[in-house]
Design a protein around this motif. Structure first.
Motif, PDB file in Angstrom:
ATOM      1  N   UNK A  31       0.820  -1.204   0.000  1.00 55.32           N
ATOM      2  CA  UNK A  31       0.000   0.000   0.000  1.00 55.32           C
ATOM      3  C   UNK A  31       0.857   1.258   0.000  1.00 55.32           C
ATOM      4  N   UNK A 127       1.960  -1.618  12.181  1.00 53.73           N
ATOM      5  CA  UNK A 127       0.632  -1.522  11.579  1.00 53.73           C
ATOM      6  C   UNK A 127       0.588  -0.343  10.611  1.00 53.73           C
ATOM      7  N   UNK A 130       1.920  -1.351   7.535  1.00 50.10           N
ATOM      8  CA  UNK A 130       1.166  -2.390   6.835  1.00 50.10           C
ATOM      9  C   UNK A 130       1.862  -3.738   6.832  1.00 50.10           C
TER      10      UNK A 130
ATOM     11  N   UNK C  96      -8.974   3.426   8.266  1.00 50.06           N
ATOM     12  CA  UNK C  96      -7.631   3.383   8.849  1.00 50.06           C
ATOM     13  C   UNK C  96      -6.886   2.151   8.384  1.00 50.06           C
ATOM     14  N   UNK C  97      -7.560   1.016   8.400  1.00 50.08           N
ATOM     15  CA  UNK C  97      -6.877  -0.219   8.009  1.00 50.08           C
ATOM     16  C   UNK C  97      -6.825  -0.396   6.497  1.00 50.08           C
ATOM     17  N   UNK C  98      -7.790   0.164   5.797  1.00 53.59           N
ATOM     18  CA  UNK C  98      -7.744   0.079   4.335  1.00 53.59           C
ATOM     19  C   UNK C  98      -6.542   0.855   3.801  1.00 53.59           C
ATOM     20  N   UNK C  99      -6.254   2.007   4.436  1.00 54.19           N
ATOM     21  CA  UNK C  99      -5.090   2.792   4.003  1.00 54.19           C
ATOM     22  C   UNK C  99      -3.816   1.969   4.165  1.00 54.19           C
ATOM     23  N   UNK C 100      -3.751   1.186   5.228  1.00 55.34           N
ATOM     24  CA  UNK C 100      -2.528   0.443   5.520  1.00 55.34           C
ATOM     25  C   UNK C 100      -2.441  -0.912   4.843  1.00 55.34           C
TER      26      UNK C 100
END
Lengths: 167, 664, 151
Positions: A31, A127, A130, C96-100
């Protein structure tokens, strides 16, 4: 004419499934590809100071996420040691979900390829990057933009390839 | 010695399968009596040798022969005996051998129970099944051989995955395969009919019992999988819309459509092509499921050790079998429509509308399972960029009602409608009381259960509607003294089962209570009127594991109810940690306790999950009832009547309008 | 989460065995999906349960965050809890988690041009299917009428 439709539809499906066999459904895309490295501040391993991501810009950097409890990291370490000697890129280690004394002991035992080791004891930086575990490595150019990422153990060849991208 | 015998038996089975295939198809086209007779012998012979091969593999497991690589990978000397038997199908190679065995059993069943079939037709059916057997046996021998030795033998095996050391594993795969593989019979019947060039009502009538019993087995197999996941995995979930689960659900949906479509084609002679197509699709979906599970193309907790090489073979086999079948369909399917006309509001109209919803649901599951794969195709990636998406339970749960709700709303209309043409006012006259009663029941449920959600109330309304509609049909039929044969009981149980299933499925999700708390001995926690008291923690050693076990006393309004003992087990050989939940089953609710992780060793505090799950048993009860329905239809005497191939086609009569609500 | 453990003072065999077993169990990272978070109220707990069942575990074989074991899953659950406590909305937490981690981490796909065929395709089959059925029955009736006339 209509009765040939089921066969045609099925043929299309078979082709899609065939292509699917060549793909790897487990691999997550990076990402951060071509994006700036996320801002963070982390304690150095000796606990003496706080390192911010801004400080790490200016030189090409290899950011390696490792841990003393990670068996694959042991295999990867010699490659990193060689690379650190051969290259003038900044090699930074992120001690992921680890206690500083365990990290120190591991580095003493297996060798320390890192110009700088920073800590991420609760995994929050991980985190933000990612990651899904250790070892994972990020290849950042001098302007702080992530040019590539590698999940898993690095080999000399792959490391050289990545390093070229960030020069 | 034993493994080599097993392998040799497989080779003989390959030869016999080849004979069965060639003799069957060639013998039929030439009407060669001798060849057709030998096809049956070859089929029985194939069963004998596949069974011997399976027995040899079992023997290797039971005697702990760890020189066989497959045994070493899936067993251990400390593994209890019953699991050594079921470990035979605990891995890819062995489960494929089970597949082949089940196919051989179905083939032998066709030989045994097809006295009433014309010789040529039977020979073709066996020929097609022989071809399928051959494909699987070659796959086993070439790419998935369970008898491969690894010398020197390891001293002890890696143990069966602890998740599989359980009663569920003993019966779930065999039942599932009986269903999956059973659709090959309906498939073979369809191909035989196409080869014959005579697609008539006889073909369908012969197919119906075979299709219904296969569907019944599949229903049981899927339900067992769900039940097993519930009590074994420790989370309390019963369906996850995982790709492998979907892979077994798709043939079930198409199979359900098929058994209804067959009713139309048998009774009216119409929609032959659609029934043919569904018969081909059901088994093709079974093969697709086999592919998805073993190829690594989709990520799943259920997947066997995945291997694109093996996946290629299965895909190629699927392409050949389904491709040839669909090509045959395009070439030889009847071009002229048969059968009397009908309008949309008629029994056949409603039966076929049911097909729209069931097949639509199958397409839904199909698209949801494979869309993430589609998005990753390089061609599309170049258009949309590197994307990786997931489609999971939330999406399926959102979309599925769009298909299930209309299906169930229309369901009671079907059995009460006449063939060919029905007046809405006539049927409505009989059903409006049902609607009123269903609304009344839903209202009562709403009042009794403060906090019932709209979904739950809706499910009660819909299920009551279906159940009472079925009851009304039954009462009218009795009053008019019409036939109540296997087929009618089958329909009744099937529809009642669906209603029961819906209650369970919706109410357990809408009304359940779950909480994760830290508890130590002495603590109590109350959810949904039940009080859980953590009494003590102890340890014990099992045959191949060590266990931490907690004792929970459960009371309700002060009255003691039961003691549950959830465990955390560590299996010694693999090191895997398993959660064994404590479950108190009940007709109207389950109580479920599982251990998380130890929080504090001094105080013996643990993170504990407590769950109250209302009506969850109705999910499996409903499925079981539907399976009973399938069995009833199979046993209908009407299908066992000996039929001459030239018997004139019988079309169900259309009752005159004067007999309001008559049922043929 | 690390559990603290101290050495037992008694060394009698049954107790040592029991503690040995527990130690054995603890030596493995037992990152089971059950943590006892201190929720402010039931509504918060339900929100947390909904979010963790809609987010996907990034390292597992197709498990939701709620049903997964493993360190990263436990860490992400912790993050979700912290964010729920901090008052973030569901959309903010998922984003938040989709960005990461990408859309991979959402079990509910977005409704966007790429997924129109996914969301609408199966649904369109319903009216289409009924229309096809009606048309087929009608065509049959017409053909029969023609044949009746010719007869």
């Amino acid at each position: 004419m209509k009765r040939w439709l089921p066969l045609l539809a099925f043929a299309l499906l078979a082709v899609v499934l065939g292509i699917g066999l060549t793909l790897d459904p487990q691999r997550l895309p990076n990402m951060l590809q071509d994006k700036p490295l996320p801002e963070f501040s982390a304690a150095s391993l000796d606990g003496a100071r706080i390192v911010t991501s801004a400080e790490l810009r200016g030189k090409p950097m290899v950011l390696n996420v490792f841990a003393s409890w990670c068996p694959t990291c042991v295999h990867e370490n010699p490659v990193l040691l060689e690379f650190a000697k051969a290259s003038d890129a900044l090699v930074v280690g992120l001690a992921y979900k680890d206690q500083p004394e365990d990290t120190r002991a591991w580095l003493d035992r297996f060798g320390n390829p890192f110009d700088l080791v920073i800590q991420d004891p609760d995994g929050k930086i991980g985190i933000d990057l990612g990651i899904t575990g250790a070892p994972e490595s990020y290849f950042v150019d001098r302007t702080g933009v992530v040019r590539d990422k590698h999940v898993g153990e690095l080999t000399w060849d792959s490391l050289s390839d990545y390093a070229r991208k960030i020069q | 010695m034993i493994p080599e015998l097993g392998q040799f038996a497989l080779i003989l089975a390959v030869l016999l399968a080849t004979a069965q295939w060639v003799l069957g198809l060639v013998g039929a086209s030439k009407s060669h009596q001798r060849m057709m007779a030998m096809t049956q012998t070859a089929a029985i012979g194939q069963l004998v040798f596949v069974a011997i091969s399976f027995a040899m593999l079992t023997q290797a497991f039971v005697t702990n022969d760890f020189s066989v690589a497959y045994v070493a990978a899936h067993s251990n000397s400390q593994l209890p005996l019953q699991y050594r038997y079921s470990a035979v199908w605990g891995g890819h190679e062995g489960s494929l051998l089970l597949w082949a065995l089940v196919l051989a059993i179905w083939t032998a069943a066709v030989v045994a129970f097809s006295r009433s079939l014309p010789d040529r037709f039977r020979a073709r059916v066996l020929g097609v099944m022989g071809f399928i057997s051959l494909g699987f046996l070659i796959f086993i021998l070439w790419l998935s051989n369970p008898f491969v030795r690894h010398l020197p033998a390891v001293p002890d095996g890696s143990d069966l995955n602890p998740l599989l050391q359980d009663f569920g594993l003993i019966i779930h795969p065999p039942m599932l395969y009986m269903g999956y593989v059973g659709f090959s019979v309906a498939f073979a019947f369809a191909i035989a009919a196409l080869l014959d060039g005579r697609v008539d009502q006889n073909w369908v009538r012969w197919s119906r019992p075979w299709t219904n019993i296969a569907w019944a087995f599949l229903t049981v197999g899927v339900a067992l999988g769900s039940w097993w996941a519930y009590y074994e995995l420790g989370w309390g979930g019963w369906w996850f819309w995982d790709p492998v689960e979907n892979a077994s659900f798709m043939p079930w949906l198409v199979g359900a459509a098929l058994i209804h479509s067959q009713a139309v084609t048998e009774k009216r002679g119409s929609f032959r092509n659609w029934t043919l197509l569904l018969a081909i699709a059901a088994f093709s979906l079974s093969l697709l499921g086999t592919f998805l599970v073993r190829s690594g193309v989709v990520v799943s907790v259920h997947a066997f050790a995945t291997d694109p090489g093996r996946g290629s073979y299965i895909l190629a086999f699927l392409a050949v079998v389904t491709g040839l079948a669909l090509a045959l369909f395009a070439w030889r399917a009847p071009k002229i429509e048969q059968g009397p006309t009908a309008q949309l509001l008629s029994r056949e109209g409603l039966l076929l509308m049911n097909n729209v919803f069931l097949v639509g649901a199958c397409v839904l599951v199909f698209v949801g399972t494979l869309f993430p794969l589609l998005v990753e195709i390089p061609l599309l990636q170049s258009l949309v960029g590197a994307r990786k998406m997931s489609i999971g339970a939330p999406w399926f749960t959102f979309m599925f009602p769009f298909f299930l709700i209309p299906l169930m709303i229309l369901l009671p209309f079907g059995p009460l409608s006449r063939w060919g043409k029905e007046e809405l006012s006539t049927v409505w006259l009989q059903l409006r009381a049902v609607l009123a009663l269903a609304v009344f029941i839903a209202a009562i449920a709403w009042i009794l259960r403060a906090g019932m959600s709209a979904w739950a109330a809706g499910a009660v309304l819909l299920s009551s509607w279906v159940a009472l509609g079925t009851v009304v049909w039954f009462l009218r039929r009795r009053r008019m003294q019409l036939r109540m044969g296997g087929e009618q009981y089958g329909m009744m149980f099937g529809h009642l089962g669906l209603a029961v299933f819906l209650i369970g499925a919706v109410l357990v999700e809408a009304l359940r209570v779950q909480t994760d708390v830290r508890m130590q001995p002495g603590d109590t926690k109350t959810i949904a009127e039940y009080t859980f008291r953590f009494v003590k923690l102890d340890h014990y050693e099992g045959p191949n594991f060590v266990s931490d076990r907690a004792h929970f006393e459960i009371t309700r309004e002060g009255e003691p109810l039961t003691v549950l003992k959830p465990e955390k087990r560590r299996y010694l050989v693999s090191g895997q940690v398993m959660t064994e939940p404590g479950i108190r089953p009940g007709f109207t609710r389950d109580l479920f306790v599982s251990l998380g992780e130890p929080v504090d060793i001094e105080t013996q505090a643990w993170a504990v999950r407590l769950q109250y799950k209302p009506f969850i048993r109705w999910v499996w009860l409903g499925a079981f009832m539907m399976a009973i329905g399938g069995v009833c239809t199979t046993l209908d005497r009407r299908f066992r009547r000996r039929v001459e191939a030239d018997e004139p086609q019988q079309v169900a009569p259309v009752r005159p309008l004067s007999e309001a609500g008559a049922l043929a | 989460m690390r559990a603290k453990f101290s050495r037992p003072s008694w060394l009698g065999t049954p107790w040592a065995l029991a503690c040995g077993v527990l130690l054995l169990l603890l030596a493995q990272p037992l990152w089971a999906g059950i943590e006892a978070f201190p929720f402010a109220d039931r509504a918060q707990e339900v929100r947390y349960q909904k979010l963790t069942s809609e987010l996907r575990c990034v390292k597992c074989q197709n498990n939701s965050l709620a049903d997964s074991e493993g360190m990263i899953a436990a860490d992400i659950r912790r993050e979700v809890f912290d964010m729920v406590q901090a008052g973030k909305t569901d959309a903010q937490i998922v984003d938040f988690f989709v960005v990461r981690y990408g859309d991979f981490v959402r079990y509910m796909p977005r409704f966007e041009p790429l997924t129109y065929v996914l969301w609408l395709g199966p649904l369109l089959l319903l009216p289409l299917g009924i229309w096809w059925l009606a048309r087929s029955l009608h065509a049959r009736a017409k053909q029969a009428a023609i044949q009746a006339e010719e007869a």
